[in-house]
Design a protein around this motif. Structure first.
Motif, mmCIF file in Angstrom:
data_model
loop_
_atom_site.group_PDB
_atom_site.id
_atom_site.type_symbol
_atom_site.label_atom_id
_atom_site.label_comp_id
_atom_site.label_asym_id
_atom_site.label_seq_id
_atom_site.Cartn_x
_atom_site.Cartn_y
_atom_site.Cartn_z
ATOM 1 N N GLU A 55 -35.106 10.320 15.577
ATOM 2 C CA GLU A 55 -35.599 8.974 15.910
ATOM 3 C C GLU A 55 -35.343 8.661 17.393
ATOM 4 O O GLU A 55 -36.187 8.092 18.081
ATOM 5 N N LYS B 52 -38.058 7.956 20.581
ATOM 6 C CA LYS B 52 -38.067 6.855 21.555
ATOM 7 C C LYS B 52 -38.131 7.405 22.990
ATOM 8 O O LYS B 52 -38.846 6.879 23.836
ATOM 9 N N ARG C 182 -40.224 -2.671 24.581
ATOM 10 C CA ARG C 182 -39.669 -2.728 23.224
ATOM 11 C C ARG C 182 -39.020 -1.377 22.871
ATOM 12 O O ARG C 182 -38.045 -1.334 22.130
ATOM 13 N N TRP D 266 -23.823 0.455 20.663
ATOM 14 C CA TRP D 266 -23.130 1.120 19.568
ATOM 15 C C TRP D 266 -22.265 2.248 20.120
ATOM 16 O O TRP D 266 -21.074 2.355 19.820
ATOM 17 N N HIS E 100 -31.533 -3.449 12.053
ATOM 18 C CA HIS E 100 -32.134 -2.382 11.256
ATOM 19 C C HIS E 100 -32.532 -2.833 9.861
ATOM 20 O O HIS E 100 -31.853 -3.653 9.251
ATOM 21 N N ARG E 101 -33.616 -2.248 9.391
ATOM 22 C CA ARG E 101 -34.060 -2.532 8.025
ATOM 23 C C ARG E 101 -33.073 -1.938 7.020
ATOM 24 O O ARG E 101 -32.292 -1.045 7.339
HETATM 25 C C1 1PW Z 1 -22.512 9.002 17.320
HETATM 26 C C2 1PW Z 1 -23.553 9.107 18.381
HETATM 27 C C3 1PW Z 1 -24.796 8.337 18.072
HETATM 28 C C4 1PW Z 1 -25.229 7.445 19.208
HETATM 29 C C5 1PW Z 1 -26.692 7.149 19.233
HETATM 30 C C6 1PW Z 1 -27.124 6.046 18.326
HETATM 31 C C7 1PW Z 1 -28.571 6.126 17.990
HETATM 32 C C8 1PW Z 1 -28.943 5.110 16.952
HETATM 33 C C9 1PW Z 1 -30.246 5.387 16.314
HETATM 34 C C10 1PW Z 1 -30.309 5.017 14.858
HETATM 35 C C11 1PW Z 1 -31.577 5.502 14.250
HETATM 36 C C12 1PW Z 1 -31.680 5.298 12.784
HETATM 37 C C13 1PW Z 1 -33.043 5.536 12.213
HETATM 38 C C14 1PW Z 1 -34.186 4.739 12.766
HETATM 39 C C15 1PW Z 1 -34.115 3.472 13.158
HETATM 40 C C16 1PW Z 1 -35.258 2.679 13.769
HETATM 41 O O1 1PW Z 1 -35.806 1.803 12.824
HETATM 42 C C17 1PW Z 1 -34.674 1.915 14.936
HETATM 43 N N1 1PW Z 1 -34.420 2.818 16.029
HETATM 44 C C18 1PW Z 1 -33.315 2.741 16.790
HETATM 45 C C19 1PW Z 1 -33.179 3.754 17.877
HETATM 46 O O2 1PW Z 1 -32.472 1.899 16.631
HETATM 47 C C20 1PW Z 1 -35.550 0.782 15.419
HETATM 48 O O3 1PW Z 1 -36.747 1.284 15.966
HETATM 49 P P1 1PW Z 1 -38.125 0.708 15.383
HETATM 50 O O4 1PW Z 1 -38.166 1.015 13.906
HETATM 51 O O5 1PW Z 1 -38.105 -0.786 15.651
HETATM 52 O O6 1PW Z 1 -39.200 1.425 16.160
#
Ligand code: 1PW
Length: 216
Positions: free
Chosen positions: A57, A61, A108, A119, A152-153
């Motif tokens: 994911e 991005k 966005r 985070w 997040h959802r």
């Molecule tokens: C321990 C090291 C990790 C640090 C990096 C943190 C990355 C966090 C990404 C979480 C992804 C979870 C799965 C997808 C989530 C998407 O819905 C969300 N994407 C993110 C990057 O937060 C929101 O993007 P969207 O769905 O509005 O296009």
């Protein structure tokens, strides 16, 4: 040296990339920012297969941002500030809804990376200040609850919670962060957190000043 070394996470590269992304007059260069994220992907990949979804994911991005950089208006995507100015001036931000027929806006998309950076900052801070018996799964989950879960959802929160359970031990994490021992590791973490926080805070100000902290 191993021929695979550049594929391995090195916290020094993370520090350098985020440091280099900041110009003296506090512009944030997207190239450095995205290089920093690419290094973070290596970090996630080192954490094991459970982080696959998170890593994919995030990569997605980054790819959207690079798509904008390669596009005909690519020169506007040199810094966070120039991107914001360009997308605002041309009605490309997408304040109301996600476009279906074109890639999501740079603003966005970067906002998602920006929130995730918070985070990471929290997590690295918890790791750095943790005791020997600290549990990284828990640190990760706490940082997530504070910084990212609200955005997040439901299904994403469940999937992410599962990945956290598979988090390596504290000792293993320190080995990934710094093969030269825990003390050195803590110093590197401090440097990483400082640079991440600086970039985060400036981005936050830019987004806040344009009412862009809640883009759909
Ligand atoms: C321990 C090291 C990790 C640090 C990096 C943190 C990355 C966090 C990404 C979480 C992804 C979870 C799965 C997808 C989530 C998407 O819905 C969300 N994407 C993110 C990057 O937060 C929101 O993007 P969207 O769905 O509005 O296009």
């Amino acid at each position: 040296d191993s021929p695979f070394q550049e594929h391995q996470f090195q916290i020094q590269r993370l520090i350098s990339a985020f440091k280099a992304s900041l110009t003296p007059n506090e512009q944030i260069l997207l190239q450095g920012y995205l290089s920093g994220w690419k290094e973070l992907i290596k970090f996630m990949d080192a954490l094991g297969a459970a982080f696959g979804l998170i890593s994919r994911e995030t990569q997605n991005k980054i790819s959207i941002m690079e798509h904008h950089q390669r596009g005909e208006h690519g020169h506007h995507y040199r810094t966070v500030q120039s991107m914001v100015t360009f997308e605002l001036a041309n009605g490309l931000v997408g304040f109301q809804f996600l476009p279906e027929d074109q890639p999501p806006s740079g603003c966005r998309t970067l906002l998602r990376l920006h929130r995730a950076l918070k985070w990471l900052e929290l997590f690295l801070h918890k790791l750095r200040t943790s005791k020997k018996d600290g549990d990284p799964s828990q640190m990760c989950a706490e940082a997530y609850r504070e910084a990212l879960a609200p955005y997040h959802r439901w299904w994403v929160r469940q999937a992410v919670a599962l990945a956290f359970l598979a988090m390596p031990s504290r000792q293993e994490l320190y080995r990934i962060v710094s093969p030269k021992g825990e003390q050195k590791g803590q110093a590197m973490l401090l440097a990483a957190i400082g640079n991440l926080a600086r970039v985060y805070n400036i981005t936050q100000e830019v987004y806040a000043s344009h009412g862009m902290l809640e883009l759909p």
